[in-house]
Motif scaffolding. Structure first.
Motif, PDB file in Angstrom:
ATOM      1  N   GLU A   4       0.827  -1.201   0.000  1.00 19.67           N
ATOM      2  CA  GLU A   4       0.000   0.000   0.000  1.00 19.67           C
ATOM      3  C   GLU A   4       0.865   1.256   0.000  1.00 19.67           C
ATOM      4  N   HIS A   5       1.936   1.256   0.807  1.00 22.23           N
ATOM      5  CA  HIS A   5       2.847   2.402   0.814  1.00 22.23           C
ATOM      6  C   HIS A   5       3.596   2.501  -0.509  1.00 22.23           C
ATOM      7  N   PHE A   6       3.921   1.371  -1.089  1.00 26.76           N
ATOM      8  CA  PHE A   6       4.648   1.371  -2.355  1.00 26.76           C
ATOM      9  C   PHE A   6       3.821   1.995  -3.470  1.00 26.76           C
ATOM     10  N   GLN A   7       2.502   1.850  -3.414  1.00 24.34           N
ATOM     11  CA  GLN A   7       1.648   2.405  -4.460  1.00 24.34           C
ATOM     12  C   GLN A   7       1.780   3.922  -4.573  1.00 24.34           C
ATOM     13  N   SER A   8       2.180   4.583  -3.499  1.00 26.96           N
ATOM     14  CA  SER A   8       2.333   6.040  -3.553  1.00 26.96           C
ATOM     15  C   SER A   8       3.590   6.457  -4.316  1.00 26.96           C
ATOM     16  N   ILE A   9       4.617   5.614  -4.357  1.00 26.13           N
ATOM     17  CA  ILE A   9       5.836   5.967  -5.102  1.00 26.13           C
ATOM     18  C   ILE A   9       5.941   5.243  -6.442  1.00 26.13           C
ATOM     19  N   ARG A  10       5.060   4.309  -6.692  1.00 21.59           N
ATOM     20  CA  ARG A  10       5.097   3.549  -7.947  1.00 21.59           C
ATOM     21  C   ARG A  10       5.063   4.440  -9.195  1.00 21.59           C
ATOM     22  N   PRO A  11       4.202   5.476  -9.250  1.00 22.89           N
ATOM     23  CA  PRO A  11       4.204   6.337 -10.447  1.00 22.89           C
ATOM     24  C   PRO A  11       5.549   7.016 -10.697  1.00 22.89           C
ATOM     25  N   LEU A  12       6.258   7.374  -9.644  1.00 19.10           N
ATOM     26  CA  LEU A  12       7.579   7.995  -9.813  1.00 19.10           C
ATOM     27  C   LEU A  12       8.559   7.034 -10.465  1.00 19.10           C
ATOM     28  N   LEU A  13       8.535   5.784 -10.030  1.00 16.27           N
ATOM     29  CA  LEU A  13       9.433   4.793 -10.611  1.00 16.27           C
ATOM     30  C   LEU A  13       9.059   4.450 -12.045  1.00 16.27           C
ATOM     31  N   GLU A  14       7.779   4.378 -12.328  1.00 12.20           N
ATOM     32  CA  GLU A  14       7.347   4.058 -13.687  1.00 12.20           C
ATOM     33  C   GLU A  14       7.678   5.187 -14.651  1.00 12.20           C
ATOM     34  N   ASN A  15       7.574   6.436 -14.224  1.00 15.56           N
ATOM     35  CA  ASN A  15       7.923   7.566 -15.090  1.00 15.56           C
ATOM     36  C   ASN A  15       9.420   7.639 -15.339  1.00 15.56           C
ATOM     37  N   ALA A  16      10.215   7.237 -14.387  1.00 16.66           N
ATOM     38  CA  ALA A  16      11.662   7.262 -14.548  1.00 16.66           C
ATOM     39  C   ALA A  16      12.136   6.168 -15.495  1.00 16.66           C
ATOM     40  N   ASN A  17      11.319   5.173 -15.745  1.00 14.92           N
ATOM     41  CA  ASN A  17      11.724   4.020 -16.522  1.00 14.92           C
ATOM     42  C   ASN A  17      11.232   4.083 -17.972  1.00 14.92           C
ATOM     43  N   LYS A  18      10.724   5.187 -18.434  1.00 17.57           N
ATOM     44  CA  LYS A  18      10.156   5.264 -19.775  1.00 17.57           C
ATOM     45  C   LYS A  18      11.201   5.128 -20.874  1.00 17.57           C
ATOM     46  N   ARG A  19      12.460   5.413 -20.601  1.00 15.28           N
ATOM     47  CA  ARG A  19      13.496   5.363 -21.624  1.00 15.28           C
ATOM     48  C   ARG A  19      14.257   4.044 -21.657  1.00 15.28           C
ATOM     49  N   THR A  20      13.872   3.101 -20.859  1.00 13.51           N
ATOM     50  CA  THR A  20      14.583   1.828 -20.791  1.00 13.51           C
ATOM     51  C   THR A  20      13.704   0.699 -21.316  1.00 13.51           C
TER      52      THR A  20
END
Length: 53
Positions: A4-20
């Motif tokens: 549940e806590h991870f869901q709050s930072i998940r969008p940040l990680l997914e946006n950082a990974n768009k170029r890989t």
């Protein structure tokens, strides 16, 4: 960290990974592996077998 806590930072990680390459491992498992490394100070090579490669 709970999922549940991870869901709050998940969008940040997914946006950082768009170029890989696409994900082959779940982000939550990778995040837990990084926390394990920071907590224990071990090397990537000696991570437990339940952590994804």
């Amino acid at each position: 960290m709970t999922k549940e806590h991870f869901q709050s930072i998940r969008p940040l990680l997914e946006n950082a990974n768009k170029r890989t390459n696409p994900h082959t491992v779940g982000l939550f498992e990778l995040w837990c592996a990084v926390f394990y490394l920071l907590r224990t100070g071990c090397r990537w090579r000696v991570l437990p077998s339940d952590v994804p490669k």
